[in-house]
Design an enzyme around this catalytic site. Structure first.
Site, short mmCIF file in Angstrom:
data_model
loop_
_atom_site.label_atom_id
_atom_site.label_comp_id
_atom_site.label_asym_id
_atom_site.label_seq_id
_atom_site.Cartn_x
_atom_site.Cartn_y
_atom_site.Cartn_z
CE1 TYR B 440 91.98 -68.97 3.22
CE2 TYR B 440 90.21 -68.11 1.89
CZ TYR B 440 90.88 -68.16 3.07
OH TYR B 440 90.47 -67.39 4.11
CD GLU B 441 96.90 -67.17 -0.42
OE1 GLU B 441 96.09 -66.47 -1.01
OE2 GLU B 441 98.06 -67.35 -0.82
#
Lengths: 259, 613
Positions: B440-441
């Site tokens: 993620y990110e």
């Protein structure tokens, strides 16, 4: 109601203790000093009382310069001011001398309650609180696990074997506190910021008429670490369980002297 | 979980290696002093060990539960969330004007390591809540700031960032969530977002979503996105809570790890009643969101480091207790007693490699945070320079640290042997939880593309040149030390490869293809060189400090026996000794991968493109 909390700076319980070169003090190298865990209960109770009823909390310690860190810790948790009697290296473990020093500081102060940890984690004598109460001529209850403070009186209880003792006492009084009394709080960031600006009154023992070198009631002659745990003995019992059991009894009786 | 962390290394890096005292001389941080920083670090660790870690197992085993549109967290989470909120730990970096504590990022990064290492699931809620507060503080109108910022910094209201949609993951520009302006200036929001961390929970009384959405007629792609504040429950003019705002949680994901973190599918405006408020200007949504994403990327990098640091300490403790096999010096004697596995050379290698990567990650993250602080305390070109350093380091923080965090967690499972695969030990949870940080990110692949395409050429390539130039200085300093000379030359060789491969790729006709295939190894090469640079720099400082201790104690290092005996009895000396060994180990084990990767890239090998898949 104003509360006084007497606190001690002790080695972190996770520290590895080593004996110093002189043999009667611990080697302070690498030790992290913390507020004695029992004193945390005393401080928390004082904070709760003053938050509910008004008044201020003053924390007092008698210890070397490094002990100021635990006073800052108490101030960060919400105590209003602190008093630091700088000294104590000579009188470590001398409960009576410590009580006399604290009494000299507190005798002219105004308070409704003095709260003290049931014992300091370190010397573990569990005497200072009671001695201080006697020197200040205060009623006291040791090792409390619950407290209610009313108008001019208090109700406190302490655990005893198989039961609980409940005390009623007039105020002012002195109580020593232990686990079960409350859940000590953490310092909030705002508290840590504010602690820097709160006053710490610094006092030399001689300023209050205490001669640390005179009239010792107790001296530490030497310290030693517990003997290292030896290697365990494994008795093989698969082929001859009865023989192994016999050997076990023999070892327990003759070597361990447990039976 | 019994959370363990190398607090000595953290304090060394924070107070002895970085000049944190200098930061505190600035007007911005002038209310704080070093003694308070030390207290903050100790208190945060205490909360992590006594509170966060205590409810970690509930997060992992019970997890967040979804039932009929409502997400319920394990019961033990709420009191811990309250302790942390009330203590001011969520708003520790925010402005005091809005209930924040105004602390340096550098200290915030240390606190993040503790919180993330002791309970990563709960720490995500804290991180996002802080991020939303900071976004509204930086870009909101006075009214929005007054309504939302303090409530988030104090944890009364939680926060989320809502980017991903079913068909718009890495391709955020494909988002279709709509925002239509109403007569009162608010917007009607409608659409579905997925993978929303902490999208719904019962820890806070309200949740403030930052939602990327498209206004009517907006251009396609990320340029057409605007950013909106969307509360779960509407807020009345007097700040009290009003009616529900038509935000529904339709599901939470069943995941490999971070079970205590609800990963939500959110439906906005399912009944045409979802009100949002524009943050910043229309069509500036992606630009603003990058502020939150950049901060989050450093924090996600810290998740990798924190998992590695926690896992390494667990593995070290296990290796000292677990008896198995005979000492290698007595391997042929079946009567010899079993020894702790920490005596086995292979286990020691895994432990030292884990330690070295952990400390390298920590150094990169702290250095980036320190530059971020300098970008706030400096002015003009100086501030811009530090900001650019942070820009370049951000994808390295995120991708290098999450990738190596996972690798270290794996090594630490390996140290445990078969026990590492059981839930009896924390090692397997660290490994399961660490994978998400690579995803993620912005996946680590996306980070690598951002690094080579945007960050290397940033400001004419000057920031990366500066950062590598500092590594060059470390080489020059270390090469005259007999013990560090070879590691220093390994660093120099790595730096040379980074420099030449960049130039060569720019000139080759197949350069673009090669960059697209090799962005990840390119990022790893730079991350490894920076890690080695910081560890060698720390080793030189450690050597000075060790020499002073030895001189005081009258120990001659040529007397190997006396030196070894002294180290076994003096924790501080052993710590500095180990810092040197750690830097040497990292140089020999990690730096040689840099020329190896460079050779593969330089070969022009493109089988991945030619293979039939």
């Amino acid at each position: 109601m104003n509360c006084i909390v007497c606190v001690t700076s002790v080695p972190d319980t996770a520290s590895v203790i080593k004996i110093g070169a002189d043999g009667n003090q611990i080697d302070e190298g690498g030790i992290k000093w913390i507020l004695s865990p029992h004193d945390e209960y005393a401080l928390e109770e004082a904070l709760k009382i003053t938050e509910a009823q008004g008044g201020e909390v003053t924390v007092v310690t008698y210890g070397p310069a490094r002990a100021e860190a635990v006073l800052r810790d108490c101030l960060a948790r919400g105590a209003h001011q602190a008093v630091h009697v700088i000294g104590g290296e000579e009188t470590l473990g001398d409960s009576f001398k410590i009580a006399q020093t604290l009494a000299a500081i507190l005798k002219d102060r105004e308070y409704g309650l003095i709260l003290v940890g049931v014992q300091s984690v370190g010397t573990d004598n569990s005497q200072v609180g009671q001695m201080l109460a006697e020197l200040l001529d205060l009623p006291h209850v040791a090792g409390i696990t619950s407290l209610e403070v009313g108008e001019g009186t208090l109700n406190a209880s302490r655990e005893v074997e198989g039961g609980k003792e409940i005390y009623e006492s007039p105020l002012p009084a002195l109580l020593t506190c232990q686990k079960g009394l409350n859940e000590p709080r953490y310092a909030a960031l705002k508290g840590i910021m504010a602690a820097k600006r709160k006053p710490v009154e610094k006092i030399e023992p001689s300023d209050i008429g205490i001669d640390e070198g005179a009239g010792a009631a107790y001296r530490l002659r030497s310290l030693s670490l517990p003997p290292e745990k030896g290697e365990g003995t494994l008795l093989q019992g698969e082929d001859d369980p009865a023989g192994a059991a016999g050997n076990l009894v023999k070892l327990l009786r003759e070597e361990a002297k447990a039976i | 979980m019994d959370y363990k962390v190398d607090i000595r290394d953290i304090k060394f890096q924070l107070f002895e290696w970085l000049d944190t005292a200098k930061l505190l001389e600035s007007e911005r941080f002038g209310d704080w002093d070093l003694e308070q920083m030390d207290m903050i670090v100790d208190e945060a660790l205490k909360i992590a060990q006594e509170q966060m870690a205590a409810c970690n197992d509930d997060g992992d085993r019970i997890g967040a539960q979804w039932n009929d549109g409502i997400v319920t967290m394990p019961e033990s989470f709420k009191p811990v969330y309250d302790t942390i909120s009330e203590g001011g730990w969520i708003g520790l970096l925010g402005s005091p004007e809005y209930g924040g504590m105004g602390l340096p990022e550098t200290v915030g990064t240390v606190v993040n390591e503790f919180f993330s290492g002791s309970n990563v699931s709960l720490s995500l809620t804290l991180m996002l809540t802080r991020g939303v507060g900071a976004m509204i503080e930086n870009f909101g109108t006075d009214q929005l700031k007054a309504t939302y910022v303090e409530k988030t910094y104090t944890g009364q209201w939680g926060g989320t960032m809502c980017l991903t949609e079913p068909q718009a993951g890495s391709d955020v520009g494909a988002s279709t969530t709509k925002a239509i302006k109403q007569d009162d200036g608010s917007y009607l929001i409608s659409g579905e977002k997925i993978f929303i961390t902490s999208g719904d929970h019962n820890l806070a009384e309200n949740i403030i979503h930052l939602v990327l959405a498209r206004t009517p007629g907006a251009p396609a792609g990320t340029r057409g996105l605007s950013l909106f504040i969307v509360p779960k429950i509407r807020v009345n003019d007097d700040g009290t809570l009003g009616e529900a705002n038509d935000v529904a949680c339709s599901n939470i994901e069943e995941k490999m790890g971070i079970h205590g973190s609800p990963t939500c599918s959110l439906v906005f405006g399912g009944n045409d009643g979802c009100q949002g408020f524009l943050l910043g200007e229309e069509l500036h949504g992606m630009k603003l969101m990058f502020h939150m994403m950049n901060a989050a990327r450093i924090e996600v990098g810290m998740q990798g480091c924190a998992a590695a640091g926690g896992a390494h300490q667990q593995a070290l403790a296990f290796a000292k207790e677990r008896l198995q096999s005979r000492h290698w010096k007595m391997m042929k004697d079946p009567e010899a007693p079993q020894v702790a596995i920490v005596e086995h050379p292979d286990v020691r290698r895994m432990l030292l490699t884990s330690k070295a990567y952990t400390e390298a990650m920590r150094a990169i993250l702290l250095q980036a945070s320190y530059y971020l602080d300098l970008s706030h305390t400096a002015e003009g070109d100086e501030a811009k320079k530090y900001k650019n350093y942070v820009e370049v380091l951000t994808p390295i923080c995120k991708a290098w640290c999450s990738e190596w965090g996972l690798q270290v967690a794996h090594l630490c499972v390996q140290v445990h042997g078969g026990y590492g695969y059981t839930k009896e030990y924390a090692a397997e949870q660290y490994m399961r939880d660490a994978e998400i940080a690579c995803l993620y990110e912005g996946t680590n692949g996306i980070q690598a593309l951002d690094f080579v395409a945007r960050k290397l050429p940033l400001a004419g390539g000057q920031p990366i040149k500066d950062l590598l130039g500092m590594a060059e200085k470390t080489f020059n300093k270390a090469k005259s030390d007999p013990e560090l000379m070879e590691p220093a030359w390994l660093l120099a060789a790595g730096l040379k490869q980074v420099e030449t491969i960049s130039k060569e790729l720019g000139k080759r006709p197949d350069g673009i293809q090669l960059v697209l295939i090799n962005a990840v190894p390119l990022l790893d090469m730079v991350g490894t060189c920076l890690g080695a640079h910081y560890l060698l720099d720390q080793a030189m400082l450690a050597k000075t400090k060790l020499a002073a201790i030895l001189e005081d104690a009258g120990i001659d290092t040529d007397d190997k026996k006396a030196y070894k005996a002294f180290l076994s009895d003096n924790e501080e000396a052993a710590f500095f000794h180990n810092k040197v060994q750690t830097a040497i180990h990292f140089a020999y084990r990690a730096l040689p991968t840099v020329p190896a990767k460079a050779a593969a890239i330089r070969s022009g090998e493109k089988a991945a493109l030619y293979a039939i898949m």
